[in-house]
Enzyme design. Sequence first.
Site, PDB file in Angstrom:
ATOM      1  N   ASN A   8       0.864  -1.181   0.000  1.00 38.70           N
ATOM      2  CA  ASN A   8       0.000   0.000   0.000  1.00 38.70           C
ATOM      3  C   ASN A   8       0.901   1.232   0.000  1.00 38.70           C
ATOM      4  O   ASN A   8       1.391   1.646   1.043  1.00 38.70           O
ATOM      5  CB  ASN A   8      -0.903  -0.029   1.244  1.00 38.70           C
ATOM      6  CG  ASN A   8      -1.791   1.191   1.326  1.00 38.70           C
ATOM      7  OD1 ASN A   8      -1.908   1.946   0.361  1.00 38.70           O
ATOM      8  ND2 ASN A   8      -2.424   1.398   2.468  1.00 38.70           N
ATOM      9  N   TRP A   9       1.093   1.786  -1.196  1.00 37.99           N
ATOM     10  CA  TRP A   9       2.025   2.927  -1.314  1.00 37.99           C
ATOM     11  C   TRP A   9       1.422   4.233  -0.796  1.00 37.99           C
ATOM     12  O   TRP A   9       2.126   5.233  -0.692  1.00 37.99           O
ATOM     13  CB  TRP A   9       2.436   3.108  -2.777  1.00 37.99           C
ATOM     14  CG  TRP A   9       3.412   2.093  -3.272  1.00 37.99           C
ATOM     15  CD1 TRP A   9       3.881   0.988  -2.622  1.00 37.99           C
ATOM     16  CD2 TRP A   9       4.060   2.115  -4.547  1.00 37.99           C
ATOM     17  NE1 TRP A   9       4.771   0.307  -3.421  1.00 37.99           N
ATOM     18  CE2 TRP A   9       4.903   0.978  -4.610  1.00 37.99           C
ATOM     19  CE3 TRP A   9       4.017   2.959  -5.649  1.00 37.99           C
ATOM     20  CZ2 TRP A   9       5.691   0.685  -5.717  1.00 37.99           C
ATOM     21  CZ3 TRP A   9       4.793   2.673  -6.756  1.00 37.99           C
ATOM     22  CH2 TRP A   9       5.626   1.541  -6.789  1.00 37.99           C
ATOM     23  N   LYS A  10       0.121   4.236  -0.551  1.00 36.73           N
ATOM     24  CA  LYS A  10      -0.556   5.474  -0.101  1.00 36.73           C
ATOM     25  C   LYS A  10      -0.250   6.612  -1.083  1.00 36.73           C
ATOM     26  O   LYS A  10      -0.309   6.380  -2.277  1.00 36.73           O
ATOM     27  CB  LYS A  10      -0.152   5.799   1.336  1.00 36.73           C
ATOM     28  CG  LYS A  10      -0.340   4.584   2.240  1.00 36.73           C
ATOM     29  CD  LYS A  10      -0.184   4.877   3.704  1.00 36.73           C
ATOM     30  CE  LYS A  10      -0.370   3.580   4.473  1.00 36.73           C
ATOM     31  NZ  LYS A  10      -0.360   3.760   5.908  1.00 36.73           N
ATOM     32  N   HIS A  92      -9.804   1.370   4.452  1.00 35.32           N
ATOM     33  CA  HIS A  92      -8.549   1.623   5.168  1.00 35.32           C
ATOM     34  C   HIS A  92      -8.794   2.707   6.220  1.00 35.32           C
ATOM     35  O   HIS A  92      -9.552   3.644   5.983  1.00 35.32           O
ATOM     36  CB  HIS A  92      -7.464   2.065   4.181  1.00 35.32           C
ATOM     37  CG  HIS A  92      -6.112   2.119   4.801  1.00 35.32           C
ATOM     38  ND1 HIS A  92      -5.714   3.166   5.604  1.00 35.32           N
ATOM     39  CD2 HIS A  92      -5.089   1.237   4.787  1.00 35.32           C
ATOM     40  CE1 HIS A  92      -4.491   2.928   6.042  1.00 35.32           C
ATOM     41  NE2 HIS A  92      -4.084   1.757   5.559  1.00 35.32           N
ATOM     42  N   GLU A 162      -6.137  -4.332  10.758  1.00 33.83           N
ATOM     43  CA  GLU A 162      -5.182  -3.222  10.834  1.00 33.83           C
ATOM     44  C   GLU A 162      -5.529  -2.320  12.022  1.00 33.83           C
ATOM     45  O   GLU A 162      -6.247  -1.328  11.849  1.00 33.83           O
ATOM     46  CB  GLU A 162      -5.251  -2.385   9.544  1.00 33.83           C
ATOM     47  CG  GLU A 162      -4.698  -3.072   8.322  1.00 33.83           C
ATOM     48  CD  GLU A 162      -3.938  -2.079   7.446  1.00 33.83           C
ATOM     49  OE1 GLU A 162      -2.872  -2.446   6.960  1.00 33.83           O
ATOM     50  OE2 GLU A 162      -4.382  -0.938   7.296  1.00 33.83           O
ATOM     51  N   GLY A 168       1.496   3.373  10.489  1.00 31.43           N
ATOM     52  CA  GLY A 168       2.142   4.633  10.121  1.00 31.43           C
ATOM     53  C   GLY A 168       3.302   5.033  11.010  1.00 31.43           C
ATOM     54  O   GLY A 168       3.606   4.389  12.017  1.00 31.43           O
ATOM     55  N   SER A 210       2.827  -1.432  10.677  1.00 32.69           N
ATOM     56  CA  SER A 210       4.252  -1.470  11.056  1.00 32.69           C
ATOM     57  C   SER A 210       4.914  -2.825  10.808  1.00 32.69           C
ATOM     58  O   SER A 210       5.792  -3.238  11.573  1.00 32.69           O
ATOM     59  CB  SER A 210       4.428  -1.071  12.526  1.00 32.69           C
ATOM     60  OG  SER A 210       3.967   0.249  12.740  1.00 32.69           O
ATOM     61  N   GLY A 230       2.626  -0.871   4.428  1.00 34.14           N
ATOM     62  CA  GLY A 230       2.733   0.522   4.019  1.00 34.14           C
ATOM     63  C   GLY A 230       4.180   0.915   3.794  1.00 34.14           C
ATOM     64  O   GLY A 230       4.777   0.588   2.768  1.00 34.14           O
TER      65      GLY A 230
HETATM   66  P1  PGA Z   1       2.454   0.851   7.749  1.00 32.40           P
HETATM   67  O1  PGA Z   1       1.016   1.011   7.040  1.00 32.40           O
HETATM   68  O2  PGA Z   1       3.005  -0.472   7.285  1.00 32.40           O
HETATM   69  O3  PGA Z   1       3.259   2.020   7.234  1.00 32.40           O
HETATM   70  O4  PGA Z   1       2.218   0.917   9.218  1.00 32.40           O
HETATM   71  C1  PGA Z   1       0.155  -0.069   6.890  1.00 32.40           C
HETATM   72  C2  PGA Z   1      -1.130   0.345   6.239  1.00 32.40           C
HETATM   73  O5  PGA Z   1      -1.570   1.482   6.470  1.00 32.40           O
HETATM   74  O6  PGA Z   1      -1.741  -0.414   5.487  1.00 32.40           O
END
Ligand code: PGA
Length: 247
Positions: A8-10, A92, A162, A168, A210, A230
Amino acid sequence: MRSYLIANWKNSPASEREALEIIKGLKRVNVYRRLHTFVAPPFVYFGSVAKGIKGAASLASQNIFPGTGVHTGEVTIDILKSFGVKLAIIGHSERRALGETDKDVSKKIKTVLAAGIIPLVCVGEKDRDPDGEHFEFLRLQLRHSLEGVSKENSKKLIVAYEPVWAIGAKAKGAVKPKDLSQSVIYIRKILNDLFGREVADKIPVLYGGSVDASNCVELSETGIRGFLVGRASLEPKSFKAIAECLI
Ligand code: PGA
Protein backbone atom coordinates in the site's frame (compact mmCIF):
# COMPACT_ATOMS: atom_id res chain seq x y z
CA MET A 1 -1.75 -22.28 -0.09
CA ARG A 2 -0.07 -19.13 -1.30
CA SER A 3 -0.04 -16.17 1.08
CA TYR A 4 -0.95 -12.60 0.20
CA LEU A 5 1.37 -9.62 0.15
CA ILE A 6 -0.06 -6.21 -0.62
CA ALA A 7 2.00 -3.05 -1.01
CA ASN A 8 0.00 0.00 0.00
CA TRP A 9 2.02 2.93 -1.31
CA LYS A 10 -0.56 5.47 -0.10
CA ASN A 11 0.43 8.89 -1.51
CA SER A 12 4.10 7.95 -2.07
CA PRO A 13 6.54 8.21 -3.72
CA ALA A 14 6.60 11.87 -4.70
CA SER A 15 7.35 11.26 -8.39
CA GLU A 16 6.75 8.71 -11.12
CA ARG A 17 10.50 8.36 -11.60
CA GLU A 18 10.83 7.17 -7.99
CA ALA A 19 7.88 4.83 -8.45
CA LEU A 20 9.69 3.19 -11.34
CA GLU A 21 12.85 2.85 -9.24
CA ILE A 22 10.88 0.94 -6.59
CA ILE A 23 9.40 -1.31 -9.27
CA LYS A 24 12.86 -1.97 -10.69
CA GLY A 25 13.99 -3.16 -7.25
CA LEU A 26 10.92 -5.34 -6.94
CA LYS A 27 11.47 -6.96 -10.33
CA ARG A 28 15.09 -7.80 -9.55
CA VAL A 29 13.99 -10.79 -7.46
CA ASN A 30 11.42 -13.44 -8.28
CA VAL A 31 10.14 -14.22 -4.79
CA TYR A 32 6.88 -12.36 -5.44
CA ARG A 33 5.59 -14.97 -7.86
CA ARG A 34 5.43 -17.45 -5.01
CA LEU A 35 2.82 -15.29 -3.30
CA HIS A 36 -0.31 -13.43 -4.34
CA THR A 37 1.50 -10.10 -4.58
CA PHE A 38 -0.27 -6.81 -5.30
CA VAL A 39 0.97 -3.25 -5.59
CA ALA A 40 -1.44 -0.38 -4.86
CA PRO A 41 0.20 2.83 -6.11
CA PRO A 42 -1.36 6.30 -6.33
CA PHE A 43 -3.80 6.38 -9.27
CA VAL A 44 -1.63 8.74 -11.31
CA TYR A 45 1.14 6.11 -11.55
CA PHE A 46 -1.18 3.28 -12.62
CA GLY A 47 -0.07 3.21 -16.28
CA SER A 48 3.64 2.88 -15.64
CA VAL A 49 3.35 0.68 -12.53
CA ALA A 50 0.94 -1.73 -14.25
CA LYS A 51 3.46 -2.18 -17.05
CA GLY A 52 6.44 -2.39 -14.69
CA ILE A 53 5.12 -5.06 -12.33
CA LYS A 54 3.94 -7.47 -15.03
CA GLY A 55 5.03 -11.01 -14.22
CA ALA A 56 5.87 -10.20 -10.58
CA ALA A 57 2.72 -8.70 -9.07
CA SER A 58 -0.79 -7.51 -9.88
CA LEU A 59 -2.20 -4.02 -9.72
CA ALA A 60 -4.44 -3.03 -6.81
CA SER A 61 -6.37 0.10 -6.00
CA GLN A 62 -6.26 1.95 -2.64
CA ASN A 63 -9.89 2.94 -2.85
CA ILE A 64 -12.82 2.85 -5.27
CA PHE A 65 -15.70 5.10 -6.14
CA PRO A 66 -18.96 3.19 -5.73
CA GLY A 67 -20.92 4.68 -8.60
CA THR A 68 -21.17 5.18 -12.33
CA GLY A 69 -22.17 8.21 -14.34
CA VAL A 70 -20.53 11.63 -14.28
CA HIS A 71 -18.46 12.53 -11.18
CA THR A 72 -15.76 15.17 -11.41
CA GLY A 73 -12.56 14.11 -9.71
CA GLU A 74 -13.47 10.46 -9.18
CA VAL A 75 -11.94 7.29 -10.64
CA THR A 76 -14.67 4.81 -11.51
CA ILE A 77 -14.56 1.03 -11.61
CA ASP A 78 -14.49 0.94 -15.42
CA ILE A 79 -11.27 2.95 -15.42
CA LEU A 80 -9.72 0.67 -12.78
CA LYS A 81 -10.69 -2.40 -14.78
CA SER A 82 -9.14 -0.98 -17.93
CA PHE A 83 -5.78 -0.93 -16.10
CA GLY A 84 -6.27 -4.54 -15.01
CA VAL A 85 -6.88 -3.86 -11.31
CA LYS A 86 -7.47 -7.20 -9.55
CA LEU A 87 -7.92 -6.14 -5.92
CA ALA A 88 -9.20 -3.06 -4.10
CA ILE A 89 -8.31 -1.97 -0.57
CA ILE A 90 -11.56 -0.89 1.06
CA GLY A 91 -12.18 0.81 4.38
CA HIS A 92 -8.55 1.62 5.17
CA SER A 93 -8.43 3.53 8.46
CA GLU A 94 -6.90 6.56 6.75
CA ARG A 95 -10.00 6.73 4.54
CA ARG A 96 -12.28 6.12 7.48
CA ALA A 97 -10.51 9.04 9.19
CA LEU A 98 -11.62 11.20 6.23
CA GLY A 99 -15.23 10.33 6.97
CA GLU A 100 -15.80 6.96 5.30
CA THR A 101 -18.45 5.05 7.24
CA ASP A 102 -19.19 1.32 7.55
CA LYS A 103 -22.15 1.98 5.24
CA ASP A 104 -19.84 3.46 2.57
CA VAL A 105 -17.52 0.50 3.03
CA SER A 106 -20.34 -1.99 2.53
CA LYS A 107 -21.44 -0.18 -0.65
CA LYS A 108 -17.89 -0.21 -2.00
CA ILE A 109 -17.48 -3.91 -1.25
CA LYS A 110 -20.62 -4.72 -3.22
CA THR A 111 -19.48 -2.51 -6.12
CA VAL A 112 -16.13 -4.26 -6.49
CA LEU A 113 -17.67 -7.71 -6.06
CA ALA A 114 -20.05 -6.94 -8.93
CA ALA A 115 -17.06 -5.88 -11.03
CA GLY A 116 -15.12 -9.08 -10.34
CA ILE A 117 -12.46 -7.32 -8.28
CA ILE A 118 -11.33 -8.79 -4.92
CA PRO A 119 -12.30 -6.62 -1.95
CA LEU A 120 -9.62 -6.39 0.74
CA VAL A 121 -11.67 -5.14 3.66
CA CYS A 122 -9.74 -3.31 6.40
CA VAL A 123 -10.92 -3.33 10.00
CA GLY A 124 -9.23 -2.47 13.27
CA GLU A 125 -9.72 -0.71 16.56
CA LYS A 126 -8.41 2.80 17.28
CA ASP A 127 -7.11 1.79 20.71
CA ARG A 128 -6.54 -1.45 22.49
CA ASP A 129 -8.53 -1.72 25.65
CA PRO A 130 -7.10 -3.71 28.60
CA ASP A 131 -10.60 -5.04 29.33
CA GLY A 132 -11.07 -6.22 25.75
CA GLU A 133 -13.66 -3.58 24.74
CA HIS A 134 -11.95 -3.31 21.35
CA PHE A 135 -13.26 -6.77 20.45
CA GLU A 136 -16.80 -5.45 20.50
CA PHE A 137 -15.73 -2.51 18.31
CA LEU A 138 -14.17 -4.97 15.89
CA ARG A 139 -17.30 -7.13 15.85
CA LEU A 140 -19.59 -4.22 15.01
CA GLN A 141 -17.22 -2.71 12.45
CA LEU A 142 -16.89 -6.01 10.63
CA ARG A 143 -20.62 -6.79 10.81
CA HIS A 144 -21.64 -3.38 9.48
CA SER A 145 -18.93 -3.23 6.84
CA LEU A 146 -20.00 -6.63 5.48
CA GLU A 147 -23.69 -5.85 5.61
CA GLY A 148 -25.52 -7.16 2.55
CA VAL A 149 -22.65 -9.39 1.38
CA SER A 150 -24.14 -12.76 0.46
CA LYS A 151 -22.70 -16.07 1.63
CA GLU A 152 -21.81 -16.84 -1.97
CA ASN A 153 -19.92 -13.55 -2.38
CA SER A 154 -18.23 -13.84 1.00
CA LYS A 155 -16.02 -16.53 -0.53
CA LYS A 156 -14.29 -13.77 -2.52
CA LEU A 157 -13.49 -11.56 0.48
CA ILE A 158 -10.14 -10.92 2.08
CA VAL A 159 -10.06 -9.26 5.50
CA ALA A 160 -7.12 -7.20 6.76
CA TYR A 161 -6.82 -6.63 10.49
CA GLU A 162 -5.18 -3.22 10.83
CA PRO A 163 -5.32 -1.76 14.35
CA VAL A 164 -5.18 1.99 13.82
CA TRP A 165 -2.66 2.51 16.63
CA ALA A 166 -0.16 0.23 14.86
CA ILE A 167 -0.23 2.02 11.49
CA GLY A 168 2.14 4.63 10.12
CA ALA A 169 5.18 6.59 11.28
CA LYS A 170 3.52 7.70 14.54
CA ALA A 171 2.52 4.14 15.46
CA LYS A 172 3.46 2.44 18.70
CA GLY A 173 4.90 -0.41 16.63
CA ALA A 174 3.24 -3.56 15.38
CA VAL A 175 0.78 -5.56 17.43
CA LYS A 176 2.30 -8.28 19.65
CA PRO A 177 2.10 -11.74 18.06
CA LYS A 178 0.07 -13.11 20.99
CA ASP A 179 -2.49 -10.31 20.63
CA LEU A 180 -2.56 -10.76 16.87
CA SER A 181 -3.35 -14.49 17.25
CA GLN A 182 -6.25 -13.56 19.53
CA SER A 183 -7.62 -10.97 17.10
CA VAL A 184 -7.38 -13.41 14.19
CA ILE A 185 -9.33 -16.03 16.14
CA TYR A 186 -11.92 -13.44 17.05
CA ILE A 187 -12.27 -12.19 13.45
CA ARG A 188 -12.71 -15.81 12.33
CA LYS A 189 -15.46 -16.22 14.92
CA ILE A 190 -17.32 -13.17 13.61
CA LEU A 191 -16.97 -14.38 10.02
CA ASN A 192 -18.19 -17.73 11.21
CA ASP A 193 -21.31 -16.16 12.76
CA LEU A 194 -21.96 -14.23 9.56
CA PHE A 195 -21.28 -16.80 6.86
CA GLY A 196 -20.93 -20.21 8.50
CA ARG A 197 -17.85 -22.19 9.30
CA GLU A 198 -17.19 -23.73 5.90
CA VAL A 199 -16.90 -20.36 4.17
CA ALA A 200 -15.41 -18.41 7.07
CA ASP A 201 -12.48 -20.79 7.50
CA LYS A 202 -11.42 -20.09 3.92
CA ILE A 203 -11.53 -16.27 4.05
CA PRO A 204 -7.91 -15.08 4.22
CA VAL A 205 -7.22 -12.83 7.20
CA LEU A 206 -4.18 -10.59 6.73
CA TYR A 207 -2.40 -8.23 9.09
CA GLY A 208 -1.20 -4.66 8.51
CA GLY A 209 0.49 -2.08 10.73
CA SER A 210 4.25 -1.47 11.06
CA VAL A 211 5.20 -4.76 9.42
CA ASP A 212 8.89 -4.80 8.58
CA ALA A 213 11.82 -7.15 8.08
CA SER A 214 12.47 -7.38 11.82
CA ASN A 215 8.99 -8.50 12.94
CA CYS A 216 7.54 -10.34 9.94
CA VAL A 217 8.62 -13.82 11.05
CA GLU A 218 6.89 -13.73 14.43
CA LEU A 219 3.84 -11.97 13.00
CA SER A 220 3.54 -14.57 10.26
CA GLU A 221 3.14 -17.33 12.86
CA THR A 222 -0.21 -16.14 14.17
CA GLY A 223 -2.76 -17.68 11.81
CA ILE A 224 -2.65 -14.83 9.29
CA ARG A 225 -2.44 -15.44 5.53
CA GLY A 226 -0.32 -12.44 4.62
CA PHE A 227 0.47 -8.77 5.11
CA LEU A 228 -0.73 -5.37 4.02
CA VAL A 229 2.41 -3.26 4.09
CA GLY A 230 2.73 0.52 4.02
CA ARG A 231 6.12 2.15 4.64
CA ALA A 232 8.27 -0.97 4.18
CA SER A 233 6.70 -1.62 0.76
CA LEU A 234 8.48 1.48 -0.57
CA GLU A 235 11.89 -0.05 0.18
CA PRO A 236 12.56 -2.99 -2.14
CA LYS A 237 15.00 -4.66 0.31
CA SER A 238 12.51 -4.60 3.21
CA PHE A 239 9.64 -5.66 1.00
CA LYS A 240 11.64 -8.64 -0.26
CA ALA A 241 12.50 -9.66 3.31
CA ILE A 242 8.81 -9.50 4.24
CA ALA A 243 7.91 -11.61 1.19
CA GLU A 244 10.44 -14.21 2.31
CA CYS A 245 8.78 -14.40 5.73
CA LEU A 246 5.61 -15.58 4.00
CA ILE A 247 7.14 -18.34 1.87
P1 PGA B 1 2.45 0.85 7.75
O1 PGA B 1 1.02 1.01 7.04
O2 PGA B 1 3.00 -0.47 7.28
O3 PGA B 1 3.26 2.02 7.23
O4 PGA B 1 2.22 0.92 9.22
C1 PGA B 1 0.15 -0.07 6.89
C2 PGA B 1 -1.13 0.34 6.24
O5 PGA B 1 -1.57 1.48 6.47
O6 PGA B 1 -1.74 -0.41 5.49
